[in-house]
Scaffold this motif. Sequence first.
Motif, PDB file in Angstrom:
ATOM      1  N   LEU A  85      39.467  26.241  45.076  1.00 44.80           N
ATOM      2  CA  LEU A  85      39.972  27.616  44.996  1.00 44.80           C
ATOM      3  C   LEU A  85      40.272  28.198  46.376  1.00 44.80           C
TER       4      LEU A  85
ATOM      5  N   ALA B 287      35.315  31.475  39.266  1.00 46.60           N
ATOM      6  CA  ALA B 287      36.626  32.020  39.623  1.00 46.60           C
ATOM      7  C   ALA B 287      36.954  33.333  38.929  1.00 46.60           C
ATOM      8  N   TYR B 288      36.419  33.543  37.722  1.00 47.10           N
ATOM      9  CA  TYR B 288      36.783  34.744  36.958  1.00 47.10           C
ATOM     10  C   TYR B 288      35.563  35.634  36.694  1.00 47.10           C
TER      11      TYR B 288
ATOM     12  N   ASN C 168      44.368  34.489  42.257  1.00 50.91           N
ATOM     13  CA  ASN C 168      43.326  34.745  41.264  1.00 50.91           C
ATOM     14  C   ASN C 168      42.983  36.241  41.298  1.00 50.91           C
TER      15      ASN C 168
ATOM     16  N   TRP D 243      43.011  31.193  46.250  1.00 45.19           N
ATOM     17  CA  TRP D 243      42.269  32.342  45.726  1.00 45.19           C
ATOM     18  C   TRP D 243      43.145  33.594  45.611  1.00 45.19           C
TER      19      TRP D 243
ATOM     20  N   GLY E 165      42.926  36.589  34.140  1.00 43.92           N
ATOM     21  CA  GLY E 165      42.677  35.191  34.504  1.00 43.92           C
ATOM     22  C   GLY E 165      42.706  34.275  33.297  1.00 43.92           C
TER      23      GLY E 165
END
Length: 298
Positions: free
Chosen positions: A87, A59-60, A94, A91, A284
């Motif tokens: 996610l 995710a990051y 994010n 998303w 994040g």
Amino acid sequence: MHNEEIILKETKAANVRLFIKREDLIHPFVSGNKFRKLKFNIAEAQKLQKKTLLTFGGAYSNHIAATAYAGYENGLQTIGVIRGEELEEKWENNATLSFAQKHGMKLYFETRSNYRKKETSENLKKLQALFGDFYLIPEGGTNLNAVRGCEEILSFEEYHFNYICCAVGTGGTIAGLINCSQPRQQVLGFPALKGDFLPTEIRKFAHDDNWKLNTDYHFGGYAKVNTELITFINEFKQKTGIPLDPVYTGKMMFGILDLIKSGYFNEKTEILAIHTGGLQGISGMNKRLKQKNLPLIK
């Protein structure tokens, strides 16, 4: 990229000189080792007349953000296979994934169990059926072309340093540094994650033995942080003006200064630390820290 000397009470007391190579300033969006790792991979994709890059990440992921922008800048389509199907619904909240999507990356979300099989031939066939022909870049970007790019980090002017230090993720950056270092230099790696698989990975690409991994500073594992590390990162920025990320360079610099304090380095030793970037992941991380009522990275 230029080297900045870090003068702190620890370096003065130990009578050592510490410099940081600002690879984080190499490109506004494809910073540090990601620029190095992607350089020859993109050249290879273009040589093979591939129009799409496909890669993997969480995710990051710095690698996901960097690949998206590098593809955008070079007129290539990009596909990011993202770990965690949860996610898919969120998303847009994010920063990393939003940045990637904004710069043309198609996001494809996988369950964690499927993601573990990401580079099996069966899964790659499935992805080809879904997306057509693509140039594959591994998670974290490490392959022969990436290591070749990282071999360009050190220049002739840096051959006088006694130690070259870097954070270690998948092992590509340190392998490149080992290959371009001088035999009398010691390359010291600071793994950001737990596990004893790294030496094997590094030896796939590097054949000299002037290196060592210090596994005491991963703070519990990949992307794990605590108040001590956050305080250190904030104080380091306040004293030097240099931002560090909490996943890689923050842990490396904490480790280097701790080793300096403990007398690991002889007097008059000259140390060069490589700032590999990764600063895009801070927003994040701060979201997660806020949820845990921990201090934020400033």
